[in-house]
Design an enzyme around this catalytic site. Structure first.
Site, PDB file in Angstrom:
ATOM      1  CG  ASP A 182      -2.156   0.796   1.017  1.00 15.56           C
ATOM      2  OD1 ASP A 182      -2.321   1.355  -0.087  1.00 15.56           O
ATOM      3  OD2 ASP A 182      -2.963   0.886   1.943  1.00 15.56           O
TER       4      ASP A 182
ATOM      5  NE  ARG B  65      -1.672   6.735   0.835  1.00 16.37           N
ATOM      6  CZ  ARG B  65      -1.601   5.984   1.917  1.00 16.37           C
ATOM      7  NH1 ARG B  65      -1.433   6.556   3.085  1.00 16.37           N
ATOM      8  NH2 ARG B  65      -1.678   4.669   1.828  1.00 16.37           N
TER       9      ARG B  65
ATOM     10  NE  ARG C 169      -4.329   6.201  -7.567  1.00 15.45           N
ATOM     11  CZ  ARG C 169      -4.220   6.056  -6.253  1.00 15.45           C
ATOM     12  NH1 ARG C 169      -3.983   7.098  -5.487  1.00 15.45           N
ATOM     13  NH2 ARG C 169      -4.357   4.869  -5.689  1.00 15.45           N
TER      14      ARG C 169
ATOM     15  CG  ASN D 192      -7.319  -3.027  -5.727  1.00 15.85           C
ATOM     16  OD1 ASN D 192      -6.331  -3.706  -5.446  1.00 15.85           O
ATOM     17  ND2 ASN D 192      -7.745  -2.064  -4.901  1.00 15.85           N
TER      18      ASN D 192
ATOM     19  NE  ARG E 274      -3.127  -1.638   4.339  1.00 12.94           N
ATOM     20  CZ  ARG E 274      -4.370  -1.649   3.928  1.00 12.94           C
ATOM     21  NH1 ARG E 274      -5.223  -2.490   4.446  1.00 12.94           N
ATOM     22  NH2 ARG E 274      -4.774  -0.852   2.974  1.00 12.94           N
TER      23      ARG E 274
HETATM   24  C1  FPP Z   1      -2.008  -0.140  -3.258  1.00  8.33           C
HETATM   25  O1  FPP Z   1      -1.525   1.192  -3.193  1.00  8.33           O
HETATM   26  C2  FPP Z   1      -1.400  -0.853  -4.390  1.00  8.33           C
HETATM   27  C3  FPP Z   1      -2.095  -1.467  -5.391  1.00  8.33           C
HETATM   28  C4  FPP Z   1      -3.567  -1.511  -5.423  1.00  8.33           C
HETATM   29  C5  FPP Z   1      -1.402  -2.102  -6.534  1.00  8.33           C
HETATM   30  C6  FPP Z   1      -0.087  -2.790  -6.228  1.00  8.33           C
HETATM   31  C7  FPP Z   1       0.600  -3.093  -7.510  1.00  8.33           C
HETATM   32  C8  FPP Z   1       1.928  -3.160  -7.703  1.00  8.33           C
HETATM   33  C9  FPP Z   1       2.920  -3.009  -6.609  1.00  8.33           C
HETATM   34  C10 FPP Z   1       2.508  -3.367  -9.055  1.00  8.33           C
HETATM   35  C11 FPP Z   1       2.004  -4.485  -9.868  1.00  8.33           C
HETATM   36  C12 FPP Z   1       1.890  -5.764  -9.174  1.00  8.33           C
HETATM   37  C13 FPP Z   1       2.750  -6.829  -9.272  1.00  8.33           C
HETATM   38  C14 FPP Z   1       2.398  -8.062  -8.562  1.00  8.33           C
HETATM   39  C15 FPP Z   1       3.979  -6.780 -10.038  1.00  8.33           C
HETATM   40  P1  FPP Z   1      -2.538   2.377  -3.429  1.00  8.33           P
HETATM   41  O2  FPP Z   1      -2.667   2.642  -4.887  1.00  8.33           O
HETATM   42  O3  FPP Z   1      -3.827   2.068  -2.734  1.00  8.33           O
HETATM   43  O4  FPP Z   1      -1.803   3.575  -2.752  1.00  8.33           O
HETATM   44  P2  FPP Z   1      -2.498   4.768  -1.970  1.00  8.33           P
HETATM   45  O5  FPP Z   1      -3.154   4.164  -0.762  1.00  8.33           O
HETATM   46  O6  FPP Z   1      -1.361   5.651  -1.624  1.00  8.33           O
HETATM   47  O7  FPP Z   1      -3.483   5.416  -2.907  1.00  8.33           O
END
Ligand code: FPP
Length: 238
Positions: free
Chosen positions: A2, A6, A15, A50, A166
């Site tokens: 996560d 941000r 993003r 998602n 997390r």
């Molecule tokens: C959560 O951060 C992250 C995700 C929903 C996507 C994670 C994906 C990757 C790390 C890359 C692709 C995956 C693989 C397995 C190679 P967020 O977007 O919710 O961040 P925020 O809370 O700051 O908005």
């Protein structure tokens, strides 16, 4: 994983750039955990919730998933990493599906470390699928036990997680390994996932090693009854 969004916002980036940076952070973490002898790592890459994100962001994450496999499959295979997928594969785009299948098939005999990619995964959906399996098998009510459910989850043949990390400052489980994390130790950090480096891994494991794990028991007292449901339970992260 996560905090990608941000991380990007703080740098005036898109993003999707944050997710790309997040993908870059994965390999070093896997290697470090391997050095520690961690046997199983599960990364939450994309949840069933998602799909509700803007389309371009969903597409960017799905694309990164495929690119990640293309880029690292040989490397992981060479290092004895077994790649697995948790979640509903059929709903993923065909190209990604094929890559995931290829990666799982190619690495299935590797035994140094198992890395699960939870991609289109949801903890509740996992439990629902397990119950459906039990019903399809004609299981009687008496045969429905914790073990019967646990063994039919996506992680059925694996130990329960010892440590759940997390990143990004949230203090929620967000539908990740709901059943499996009943006795996991939780570690929350403000660090955004793209910044989660080797020092962060070390810090998380150091904190884990200080935790006293009781699994609902009284330390030092012999158990008279049947023990609780346990994970690996030896103080080492699995
Ligand atoms: C959560 O951060 C992250 C995700 C929903 C996507 C994670 C994906 C990757 C790390 C890359 C692709 C995956 C693989 C397995 C190679 P967020 O977007 O919710 O961040 P925020 O809370 O700051 O908005």
């Amino acid at each position: 994983m996560d905090g990608n969004g941000r991380w990007a916002q703080a740098r005036n980036l898109k993003r999707a750039d944050g997710h790309r940076a997040g993908a870059e952070a994965i390999r070093p973490v896997i290697e470090r955990l391997g050095e520690y002898g961690v046997g199983v790592l599960t990364l939450f890459g994309f949840s069933t919730e998602n799909w509700g994100r803007p389309r371009h962001e969903v597409e960017a994450i799905l694309r990164l998933g495929g690119e990640f496999i293309d880029r690292y499959l040989d490397d992981f295979d060479r290092h004895g990493v077994q790649l697995r997928h948790l979640g509903e594969l059929d709903a993923l785009p065909r190209g990604l599906r094929a890559r995931v299948r290829r990666a799982v098939e190619r690495t299935r005999r590797n035994d140094r470390m198992i890395v699960n990619f939870a991609f289109n995964y949801g903890g509740r959906a996992d439990i629902v699928a397990a119950v459906r399996r039990l019903i399809a098998e004609g299981t009687t009510p008496e045969e429905i036990t914790e073990e019967a459910i646990a063994s039919r989850l996506a992680t059925g043949d694996l130990p329960e997680p010892d440590l759940l990390i997390r990143t990004g400052g949230e203090r929620r489980l967000s539908n990740f390994l709901l059943w499996q994390s009943a006795y996991a130790e939780y570690y929350f950090t403000e660090t955004f996932w793209p910044d989660f480096n080797l020092a962060c891994v070390d810090e998380a494991l150091a904190e884990f090693s200080k935790r006293q794990r009781r699994f609902g028991l009284v330390p030092g007292e012999a158990a008279d009854g049947e023990g609780p449901h346990r994970g690996a339970g030896d103080g080492e992260p699995a």
